[in-house]
Write an enzyme that holds these catalytic residues in place. Structure first.
Site, PDB file in Angstrom:
ATOM      1  N   ASP A  28       0.985  -1.388   0.004  1.00  0.00           N
ATOM      2  CA  ASP A  28      -0.008  -0.089   0.125  1.00  0.00           C
ATOM      3  C   ASP A  28       0.793   1.074   0.141  1.00  0.00           C
ATOM      4  OD1 ASP A  28      -2.257   1.458   0.035  1.00  0.00           O
ATOM      5  OD2 ASP A  28      -2.496   1.353   2.175  1.00  0.00           O
ATOM      6  N   GLY A  29       0.491   2.264  -0.717  1.00  0.00           N
ATOM      7  CA  GLY A  29       1.137   3.564  -0.756  1.00  0.00           C
ATOM      8  C   GLY A  29       1.485   4.181  -2.019  1.00  0.00           C
ATOM      9  N   ASN A  76     -10.763  -3.178  -6.151  1.00  0.00           N
ATOM     10  CA  ASN A  76     -10.077  -2.045  -6.862  1.00  0.00           C
ATOM     11  C   ASN A  76     -10.559  -1.568  -8.433  1.00  0.00           C
ATOM     12  OD1 ASN A  76      -6.993  -3.177  -5.756  1.00  0.00           O
ATOM     13  ND2 ASN A  76      -8.020  -1.598  -4.953  1.00  0.00           N
ATOM     14  N   TRP A  77     -11.846  -2.520  -8.689  1.00  0.00           N
ATOM     15  CA  TRP A  77     -12.430  -2.075  -9.772  1.00  0.00           C
ATOM     16  C   TRP A  77     -13.129  -0.989  -9.635  1.00  0.00           C
ATOM     17  CZ3 TRP A  77     -11.399  -4.756 -14.189  1.00  0.00           C
ATOM     18  CH2 TRP A  77     -11.026  -6.132 -13.948  1.00  0.00           C
TER      19      TRP A  77
HETATM   20  C1  FPP Z   1      -2.114   0.181  -3.314  1.00  0.00           C
HETATM   21  O1  FPP Z   1      -1.339   1.342  -3.276  1.00  0.00           O
HETATM   22  C2  FPP Z   1      -1.688  -0.225  -4.232  1.00  0.00           C
HETATM   23  C3  FPP Z   1      -2.546  -1.124  -5.277  1.00  0.00           C
HETATM   24  C4  FPP Z   1      -3.813  -1.184  -5.377  1.00  0.00           C
HETATM   25  C5  FPP Z   1      -1.775  -1.643  -6.472  1.00  0.00           C
HETATM   26  C6  FPP Z   1      -0.246  -2.640  -5.984  1.00  0.00           C
HETATM   27  C7  FPP Z   1       0.353  -2.814  -7.162  1.00  0.00           C
HETATM   28  C8  FPP Z   1       1.686  -2.737  -7.049  1.00  0.00           C
HETATM   29  C9  FPP Z   1       2.507  -2.624  -6.120  1.00  0.00           C
HETATM   30  C10 FPP Z   1       2.387  -2.755  -8.503  1.00  0.00           C
HETATM   31  C11 FPP Z   1       2.717  -4.370  -8.807  1.00  0.00           C
HETATM   32  C12 FPP Z   1       1.794  -4.762  -9.501  1.00  0.00           C
HETATM   33  C13 FPP Z   1       1.379  -5.567 -10.514  1.00  0.00           C
HETATM   34  C14 FPP Z   1       0.434  -5.305 -11.497  1.00  0.00           C
HETATM   35  C15 FPP Z   1       2.472  -6.847 -10.666  1.00  0.00           C
HETATM   36  P1  FPP Z   1      -2.593   2.740  -3.401  1.00  0.00           P
HETATM   37  O2  FPP Z   1      -2.638   3.169  -4.711  1.00  0.00           O
HETATM   38  O3  FPP Z   1      -4.145   2.373  -2.784  1.00  0.00           O
HETATM   39  O4  FPP Z   1      -2.039   3.743  -2.443  1.00  0.00           O
HETATM   40  P2  FPP Z   1      -2.431   4.897  -1.703  1.00  0.00           P
HETATM   41  O5  FPP Z   1      -3.280   4.357  -0.434  1.00  0.00           O
HETATM   42  O6  FPP Z   1      -1.348   5.854  -1.249  1.00  0.00           O
HETATM   43  O7  FPP Z   1      -3.474   5.651  -2.584  1.00  0.00           O
END
Ligand code: FPP
Length: 249
Positions: A28-29, A76-77
């Site tokens: 996450d992040g 996530n969709w």
């Molecule tokens: C959560 O961070 C992360 C995700 C929903 C995607 C995780 C994907 C990766 C680390 C890349 C690897 C992916 C593949 C396709 C192999 P967030 O977007 O919710 O972060 P935030 O909480 O800071 O908004």
């Protein structure tokens, strides 16, 4: 396309440290990492792929037996369409690029999640990547994509019911999407949030939980070692007392 390879469940040795460990990670992040740099969220996800690549190498070097990561949840969709499309594209690109290195490092790749709603070309690429790495034995990497813990329990129960099998703990465990690995020893979540977010709900019943404030793209080898040190300092009792654990050691 389906790859027929043995889904033998890896057994866990009781002498651990990192050897024989199963580590699960909620990465996450990425979004916040990008926002802090005035970049689009997808730049954070791209950097997240780099962090994942470093983490796979670091875990393989430490003889971790299984690494499971949450790359895209059933929920996530609901994100903006361009972000969803970018994550699907990133997975396709990562597959094309990473399979040779996974083979060099002896990492077998496995995908867990509902593949049905994914584009056909991606489903084919997932199956091809699983086949291409199926003979590797050093570490199992499971990428959870379009995965949710509730979905997993329901699909497992539905499968058993359709086969007319009694629903027992052992039967359900064997029908879950992660039946090929033992339950995680350690669940790491980066990004400072303190929740599981529908990840491995059944399998994490006795996992040690570790939360890091680091945003996923910043999670490096030193951060992994901090998590492992914290894990080693825990006493895992699985419902028993300290005295019982000492007697059986
Ligand atoms: C959560 O961070 C992360 C995700 C929903 C995607 C995780 C994907 C990766 C680390 C890349 C690897 C992916 C593949 C396709 C192999 P967030 O977007 O919710 O972060 P935030 O909480 O800071 O908004």
């Amino acid at each position: 396309m389906e790859c027929l390879f043995q889904r033998t469940r890896l057994t866990r040795s009781t002498q651990n440290a990192e050897r024989k460990m199963h580590i699960a990670i909620v990465m996450d992040g990425n979004g916040r990492w990008a926002k802090q740099r005035f970049m689009p969220r997808v730049a954070g996800h791209r950097q997240g792929v780099e962090a994942l690549r470093r983490c796979i190498r670091a875990c393989a070097r430490r003889d971790v037996q299984a690494l499971t990561v949450f790359a895209f949840s059933s929920e996530n969709w609901n994100r903006p369409l361009d972000e969803v499309s970018a994550l699907i594209r990133l997975l396709g690109k990562a597959l094309a690029r990473e399979v040779p290195e996974l083979n060099t490092n002896g990492v077998r790749l496995y995908f867990a999640g509902d593949r049905q709603p994914l584009p056909e070309h991606l489903r084919n690429e997932l199956a091809r990547a699983e086949c291409a790495t199926a003979a590797n034995r050093r570490m199992v990497l499971t990428v959870c994509f379009n995965y949710g813990g509730r979905w997993d329990i329901v699909q497992a129960a539905a499968r058993l019911a359709a086969q007319g099998q009694p629903i027992t703990e052992a039967a359900l465990s064997g029908a879950l999407a992660l039946a090929h690995v033992h339950d995680p020893d350690l669940l790491i979540r980066t990004g400072g949030e303190l929740r599981i977010s529908n990840f491995l709900l059944w399998q994490c019943a006795y996992s040690e939980l570790y939360f890091s404030d680091k945003l996923w793209p910043d999670f490096d080898e030193a951060a992994l070692d901090e998590a492992l040190a914290a894990y080693r300092a825990r006493e895992r009792r699985f419902g028993r007392t300290t005295e019982q654990m000492q007697r059986s050691a």
